[in-house]
Write an enzyme that holds these catalytic residues in place. Structure first.
Site, PDB file in Angstrom:
ATOM      1  N   ASP A 241       0.781  -1.417  -0.042  1.00  0.00           N
ATOM      2  CA  ASP A 241       0.034   0.033  -0.194  1.00  0.00           C
ATOM      3  C   ASP A 241       0.905   1.420   0.072  1.00  0.00           C
ATOM      4  O   ASP A 241       0.150   2.258   0.138  1.00  0.00           O
ATOM      5  CB  ASP A 241      -1.105  -0.115   1.169  1.00  0.00           C
ATOM      6  CG  ASP A 241      -0.495   0.035   2.694  1.00  0.00           C
ATOM      7  OD1 ASP A 241       0.819   0.143   2.820  1.00  0.00           O
ATOM      8  OD2 ASP A 241      -1.109   0.345   3.524  1.00  0.00           O
ATOM      9  N   CYS A 366      -2.121   3.744   5.968  1.00  0.00           N
ATOM     10  CA  CYS A 366      -1.707   2.827   7.109  1.00  0.00           C
ATOM     11  C   CYS A 366      -2.675   3.058   8.547  1.00  0.00           C
ATOM     12  O   CYS A 366      -2.600   2.248   9.344  1.00  0.00           O
ATOM     13  CB  CYS A 366      -0.136   3.045   7.467  1.00  0.00           C
ATOM     14  SG  CYS A 366       0.876   2.806   6.085  1.00  0.00           S
TER      15      CYS A 366
END
Length: 376
Positions: A241, A366
């Site tokens: 990511d 995150c």
């Protein structure tokens, strides 16, 4: 300053010197053979689909953040309030911190007393799937990113606690992983890095094919695209990511180093990922369109440090909105907002300053975790 012995993204020079493997060209070509069938009816949705809520966590560990803890909490509160303008937000906090967290976030954010250690909700909250019209959560056995950072005994229990709090079924698996390990188009394709999954610190003795078969089973995906990633140079072993993100089936935004940056493990990992996408297709046979998300100039980044993550790929898509980091390089910040606006049209692009969060080796994605469904 942040405790440099314990950052989320820390340069582990000793591990690298001992032979940790970085990205290599062609290392993750698609394996031959018949793909495993996904669990019937199970589906891992795309982030741009409707959310019931977004989860964040109130960082608690002074041993991790040291004197930076107040600044990090301030940024988490700001992010939570910003997302709450578009969808319900739940902030997980230790019971003894719930009151102060509520005061910091205001009444638009729901604070739920669930013990946590740190702020990385993407990795500790369960990965939600839909099956037979219901939402369930896959518990990927969080172990502190392969035991690289401690203590995380409370974060280890977050997945079970969240599922219990909301009465959602728990789906177990033998895989140890984190939510940041996975990126999906919602149509059966999953992107992952080999470095963060085929790794003895999470899944010792398991082959890539065994892990792929299990991912297809527990997430309901039909094709897994493997990138090499980077081993041992950050605490996540290079989560996908921060590297590559879908904005539609067949469309991937890819992290790219700022112009003039010398080649390093991270730029080579991005180049390797591009080569993989150029030579394969998604679960439905679509070729990939890859669009660069160019990093800011590190010299212009506010609060930049050795462990800072300055990837625009770590954006977060919420209901009718996209949250994108604002690093302080005005040209690069505006360029990233423009790319995201073009690729996710009809959504408000919301820039958020996250210098303290980024200094810990993570970003907006995150720190957030979406639960699919209609807002309550």
């Amino acid at each position: 300053m942040f405790d440099s012995s314990l950052p989320r993204r820390t340069v582990l020079r000793a591990m690298t010197a001992a032979g940790a493997v970085a990205a290599g060209s062609g290392a993750c070509a698609d394996p031959a053979g018949t793909p495993a069938a996904p669990t019937a009816g199970r589906r891992l949705g795309a982030e741009w689909e409707s959310h019931t809520r977004t989860y964040l966590s109130w960082p608690a560990s002074k041993s991790i953040w040291a004197e930076d803890l107040p600044a990090v909490r301030e940024e988490i509160a700001g992010l939570a309030k910003a997302i709450a303008g578009f969808e319900p937000v739940v902030l997980l906090a230790r019971p003894e911190h719930a009151g102060s967290a509520q005061r910091a976030c205001g009444d638009t954010v729901e604070v739920v007393p669930i013990p946590v250690d740190d702020l990385w909700a993407r990795d500790t909250v369960p990965v939600f799937v839909e099956e037979a019209g219901k939402v369930a959560g896959v518990d990927f056995n969080f172990n502190g990113w392969g035991g690289k950072q401690k203590p995380h005994d409370k974060d280890n229990a977050v997945a079970r606690s969240v599922l219990g709090e909301y009465g959602l079924a728990r789906s177990g698996t033998w895989i140890t992983a984190e939510g940041g390990s996975f990126e999906t188009d919602g149509a059966g394709t999953l992107m992952v890095t080999e470095s963060s999954l085929v790794n003895d610190n999470r899944n010792k003795g398991r082959s890539r094919q065994e892990i792929e078969d299990e991912l297809k089973k527990v997430l309901g995906v039909r094709k897994v695209i493997w990138f090499a990633g980077v081993r041992g140079e950050d605490i996540t072993d290079a989560h996908v990511d921060c590297l590559a993100r879908f904005t539609a089936p067949g469309v991937v935004l890819m992290d790219k180093a700022a112009p003039g940056s010398p080649p390093d493990s991270w730029s080579r990992a991005a180049d390797q990922a591009r080569s993989v996408l150029a030579s394969t297709a998604d679960a439905d046979g679509r070729p990939f369109t890859v669009i660069d998300l160019v990093q800011p100039d590190p010299e212009k980044v506010e609060g930049y440090g050795e462990d800072s993550v300055i990837s625009y790929a770590n954006f977060y898509v919420a209901n009718k909105s996209v949250f994108v980091p604002e690093f302080g390089d005005a040209t690069a910040d505006e360029r990233a907002r423009r790319v995201l606006g073009e690729r996710l049209p009809g959504r408000e692009i919301v820039p958020v300053k996250i210098s303290a969060i980024a200094s810990g080796g993570g970003g907006i994605h995150c720190a957030t975790h979406d639960q699919p469904g209609q807002p309550s």
